[in-house]
Design a protein around this motif. Structure first.
Motif, PDB file in Angstrom:
ATOM      1  N   SER A  95       0.816  -1.371  -0.017  1.00 56.24           N
ATOM      2  CA  SER A  95      -0.046  -0.091   0.170  1.00 56.24           C
ATOM      3  C   SER A  95       0.871   1.273  -0.014  1.00 56.24           C
ATOM      4  N   GLY A  96       1.942   1.137   0.551  1.00 58.88           N
ATOM      5  CA  GLY A  96       2.616   2.392   0.713  1.00 58.88           C
ATOM      6  C   GLY A  96       2.324   3.145   1.680  1.00 58.88           C
ATOM      7  N   GLN A  97       1.546   2.815   2.665  1.00 61.31           N
ATOM      8  CA  GLN A  97       0.773   3.839   3.515  1.00 61.31           C
ATOM      9  C   GLN A  97       1.615   3.642   4.834  1.00 61.31           C
ATOM     10  N   ALA A  98       2.762   4.230   4.873  1.00 60.71           N
ATOM     11  CA  ALA A  98       3.711   4.252   6.112  1.00 60.71           C
ATOM     12  C   ALA A  98       4.330   5.535   5.932  1.00 60.71           C
ATOM     13  N   ILE A 109       9.785   5.830   7.695  1.00 58.52           N
ATOM     14  CA  ILE A 109       9.938   4.518   7.853  1.00 58.52           C
ATOM     15  C   ILE A 109      10.133   3.489   6.484  1.00 58.52           C
ATOM     16  N   ARG A 110       9.694   4.053   5.627  1.00 58.68           N
ATOM     17  CA  ARG A 110       9.812   3.353   4.370  1.00 58.68           C
ATOM     18  C   ARG A 110      11.332   3.543   3.666  1.00 58.68           C
ATOM     19  N   LEU A 111      11.994   4.809   4.031  1.00 61.62           N
ATOM     20  CA  LEU A 111      13.221   4.804   3.612  1.00 61.62           C
ATOM     21  C   LEU A 111      14.097   3.842   4.468  1.00 61.62           C
ATOM     22  N   ALA A 112      13.718   3.641   5.662  1.00 64.72           N
ATOM     23  CA  ALA A 112      14.517   2.887   6.671  1.00 64.72           C
ATOM     24  C   ALA A 112      14.375   1.542   5.997  1.00 64.72           C
ATOM     25  N   ILE A 132      15.367  -3.071  -5.568  1.00 66.71           N
ATOM     26  CA  ILE A 132      14.456  -2.582  -4.706  1.00 66.71           C
ATOM     27  C   ILE A 132      13.262  -2.254  -5.591  1.00 66.71           C
ATOM     28  N   ASP A 133      12.227  -3.041  -5.334  1.00 65.28           N
ATOM     29  CA  ASP A 133      10.720  -2.470  -5.809  1.00 65.28           C
ATOM     30  C   ASP A 133      10.120  -1.944  -4.752  1.00 65.28           C
ATOM     31  N   MET A 134       9.964  -0.534  -5.238  1.00 62.67           N
ATOM     32  CA  MET A 134       9.260   0.347  -4.457  1.00 62.67           C
ATOM     33  C   MET A 134       7.816   0.686  -4.924  1.00 62.67           C
ATOM     34  N   VAL A 135       6.830   0.966  -3.830  1.00 66.60           N
ATOM     35  CA  VAL A 135       5.450   1.346  -4.541  1.00 66.60           C
ATOM     36  C   VAL A 135       5.485   3.031  -4.320  1.00 66.60           C
ATOM     37  N   ILE A 136       4.504   3.440  -5.013  1.00 72.16           N
ATOM     38  CA  ILE A 136       4.539   5.194  -4.892  1.00 72.16           C
ATOM     39  C   ILE A 136       3.210   5.155  -4.016  1.00 72.16           C
TER      40      ILE A 136
END
Lengths: 296, 515
Positions: free
Chosen positions: A109-112, A116-119, A132-136
């Motif tokens: 969801s990317g809902q953080a 925290i996401r960067l960490a 790294i597969d990130m979500v927008i």
């Protein structure tokens, strides 16, 4: 930063064009080569809450040698797991060319909070993830906050360090091709090495139409800057036939130089075995049973 | 006999292309060539394998039977992809024309008196049988005409069947098509059709005529008679009453004799404006009714707010579909000034992935030019365009087969509206690209032509579509698409592109007398 024109995309025409790629007739050598190529582009994926170290190790073995009886078949491109499984995968793949990819940034969801996401990204990279597969943040993007999209991708890119960054647009939630095109352009400009359609957790996942829109964004960026960005459709691609349709689309939209795992990937779990099934059929003239190929 | 190889003096886009689009400083250094560096993965040959036997000699189809021509003259029908003779076609004489018209006249009262739903049954049967034999017809169409099997399989044959289906539906509803009027057939129709869509044009002509109770003498084009003759086999299979449809093969003389025949009530012609004018002269004062569907020089207009990739795809389909042998081909392209470099770049790139070659290969996008005469005409236009100062671009793979009639998909830049390539119908895979600054200018230049068959508008803005569509002088205006056809949609031209409509309710009008 390169000033790009705001693009509009005609959905009807894109879908019609995408359909035309499925009409190509891929036979004999072309099929054999295409199937092997597709196999080498697979990101074998397991992204479930119940993933175990054992399952990840099995997946890694499958990635290195997709069919034990056919060592001539290529390895897949990467194994894609949650950050907690990165150390297991790194150990299992040590000494092999198969890469470890990790979803991160509060997938799916990317809902953080961003910190925290960067960490999470930093941790996954520190544990040895090469990709790294990130979500927008779809919510803010759909609300019109395009600046936020740019800056968060830029920050994640920085956190990635040497690791390759794939940006998941989650096209199923963006809905319109105009938005997909806009998100593609922004992600590319913000430093994505790859743009990826979906998490696989939202329906619809990858479609030919949505992937075509992304390929066009990649081509236009190349023409302006000379830089090649990769594309990864993920979710919903289960058959060898579908995979060949995608390869045809890549070939006729971007050219042959994109036909390699550095620039094109399939995010899929069941695709690999169907590719193997068809490859063996091509060689032996008959189909093997499903159980002749290992699960992973 | 091969054809002369393409000249190697064709300049690349590099030489006259403005450097990059606005604000894209280094654009010129990254050419499409970088993308297509080398072929890693190519499609293996995928030839259509069905073989369709063709008799060495073909007869005529008169009064329900295949019969020899009265004369002794035959001419060859050639496969334009390899110049091999497929069959010898009879050149119908004046006596043949008399016989065919008489047969049609004799059959008229019975056919016209049949209840509409009975006529509909024949049309439905015809459509079904055509679908059942679709693959055979597709192969034959490609053999005889040089068009890619992909097109004959996916467009020509299915569309022909659709046309019969559609008009079968009208046959018993003519009273509702023209409420409050008594509907009568016109009588014996002479129908002369072109070589670009041989079977499909036969269907366009036959279906409404038969649905309305007329009888027909049909003359297919000289270079493409085979599918029309095979259609006659189906007419026998479905037991269409003898004389309702008669098919005469032959060249211009046969056509002229048929058109001039005093017992013909109606003349329908699709083909060149030049021949159309002659036919109009011959029909003048005879009481024959006449419909003409003639040439075109249709404009495609791309505005800067268009979805560019989709617009370019539409332009490609608009001009290179069927080797450009399409009366409504979008042969003039007007691009808004600011996006011209980008559109040219995309056009060039897209052209590189067009596959030109063996029409029988399922992956071929552009096939062979239909006949030698047309091939020569296209070559002359290419030459003339260059000598008038336009710049010719042929960017695809230049290796074409040695035998057969081939033309690389081409486009001209640096075209002035006065250039011949911007004014005359080339009827080949040749596009003339020009730019414009304002919508008013686009409109003026698009309408500045003797023709008025079709036009295309490409913009994301609805209001612009309505504004332009209302003022373009063209029988069909496509918006954000091109070459879309439907049996229920009328097709026809303005100005020198002809008069009368084919398809839809409007298309029936030409085949009925209202009382």
């Amino acid at each position: 930063m390169v000033a790009m024109r705001q693009r509009t995309v005609d959905r009807v025409a894109v879908d019609q064009r995408a359909l035309s790629f499925t009409r190509r007739s891929i036979k004999r050598e072309a099929k054999q080569t295409g199937l092997k190529l597709a196999l080498s582009m697979v990101d074998l994926t397991t992204l479930e809450g119940k993933d175990s170290p054992e399952k990840v190790r099995a997946l890694c073995r499958k990635a290195i040698c997709p069919a034990e009886n056919y060592p001539e078949f290529p390895s897949v491109a990467a194994v894609c797991v949650y950050p907690s499984m990165v150390p297991v995968a790194v150990e299992a793949l040590a000494g092999h060319p198969v890469r470890v990819a990790s979803v991160a940034t509060a997938f799916p969801s990317g809902q953080a909070p961003l910190a925290i996401r960067l960490a999470e990204v930093e941790q996954a990279v520190a544990d040895g993830a090469a990709e790294i597969d990130m979500v927008i943040s779809r919510g803010r993007f759909l609300a019109g906050d395009e600046k936020n999209l740019m800056s968060e991708i830029q920050e994640v890119k920085q956190a990635c360090g040497p690791a390759h960054l794939k940006v998941i647009l989650e096209t199923g939630e963006l809905e319109t091709y105009d938005r997909v095109r806009c998100a593609s352009d922004l992600a590319i400009e913000a430093g994505a090495d790859f743009i990826k359609t979906s998490t696989g957790k939202v329906v619809p996942a990858a479609t030919m139409g949505v992937t075509l829109v992304m390929l066009e964004a990649v081509r236009d960026y190349f023409l302006v800057t000379g830089k090649k960005i990769g594309v990864k459709p993920a979710g919903g691609i289960r058959t060898a036939k579908q995979a060949l349709h995608y390869l045809v689309m890549v070939k006729e939209t971007l050219g042959d130089s994109w036909l390699n795992p550095e620039l094109f990937r399939f995010g899929a779990s069941s695709l690999a075995n169907d590719l193997l099934m068809q490859l063996v059929k091509q060689m032996k003239g008959k189909y093997m049973a499903g159980y002749d190929f290992s699960e992973a | 006999m091969g054809h002369p190889k393409q000249e190697s003096t064709v300049p690349s886009l590099e030489s006259d292309k403005p450097q990059g689009a606005q604000g894209e400083g280094e654009a010129a250094s990254h050419r499409f060539d970088d993308l297509a560096a080398e072929t890693l993965w190519d499609y293996a040959p995928a030839p259509e394998t069905v073989s369709v036997p063709v008799a060495d000699r073909q007869g005529l189809f008169i009064d329900g039977d295949f019969c020899p021509s009265d004369g002794k003259e035959f001419f060859p029908s050639i496969n334009p992809a390899n110049e091999e003779v497929l069959s010898e076609i009879a050149a119908a004489t004046q006596a043949d024309v008399d016989r065919a018209v008489q047969a049609a006249r004799k059959a008229l009262p019975g056919w016209a008196a049949l209840p509409g739903h009975e006529r509909a049954k024949y049309l439905f049967r015809l459509a079904r049988r055509l679908q059942e034999r679709a693959r055979e017809f597709a192969v034959l169409e490609t053999l005889d005409g040089g068009k890619p099997i992909k097109e004959s399989r996916d467009v020509d044959i299915p569309e022909a069947a659709k046309h019969f289906f559609y008009h079968a539906g009208w046959a018993d509803k003519l009273d509702y098509a023209f409420p409050g009027r008594q509907v009568r057939p016109v009588g014996v129709c002479a129908q002369i059709i072109p070589w670009n869509f041989p079977l499909l044009m036969a269907a366009w002509k036959l279906a409404p005529a038969l649905a309305c109770g007329n009888t027909v003498v049909l003359k297919p084009a000289e270079t493409t008679s085979l599918t029309a003759l095979r259609l006659a086999e189906i007419l026998q299979e479905i037991e269409l009453p003898p004389g309702v449809v008669n098919i005469l093969t032959g060249g211009g003389e046969t056509g002229a004799a048929l058109a001039a025949h005093p017992k013909v009530d109606k003349l329908a012609f699709t083909g060149s404006t030049e021949v159309g004018k002659k036919l109009a002269q011959s029909a003048a004062g005879t009481g024959k009714s006449l419909t003409l569907e003639l040439g075109g020089k249709s404009p495609n207009i791309i505005f800067e707010d268009a979805s560019l990739d989709q617009a370019v795809e539409g332009v490609i389909q608009g001009i290179y579909f069927n080797q450009g042998h399409v009366c409504c081909a979008g042969s003039r392209l007007f691009v808004q000034e600011g996006i011209l470099p980008e559109v040219l770049g995309k056009l060039e790139w897209r052209l590189k992935s067009l596959r030109v070659g063996d029409p029988m290969d399922k992956n071929t996008d552009v096939g062979a030019i239909n006949n030698r005469e047309q091939w020569q005409r296209i070559q002359d236009y290419l030459q003339q365009g260059r000598s008038e100062g336009a710049v010719l671009h042929q960017v695809g793979d230049s290796s074409l087969p040695d035998r057969g009639f081939w033309c690389q998909p081409s486009f001209f830049t640096g075209v002035q509206p006065s250039h011949v390539v911007a004014r005359e119908e080339i009827f080949g895979p040749v596009l003339a690209v020009m730019s414009f600054r304002t919508p008013e200018e686009a409109l003026q230049r698009a309408n500045n032509t003797p023709y008025g068959l079709a036009a295309g508008i490409w913009t994301d803005k609805g209001s612009k579509i309505f504004e332009m569509a209302g003022r373009l002088q063209a029988g069909v205006v496509w918006c954000n698409t091109y070459n879309r056809f439907d049996a229920s949609s009328p097709f026809g031209g303005f100005k020198e592109s002809g008069f009368g409509r084919e398809g839809g309710l409007q298309g029936l009008r030409a085949y009925v007398k209202l009382q």
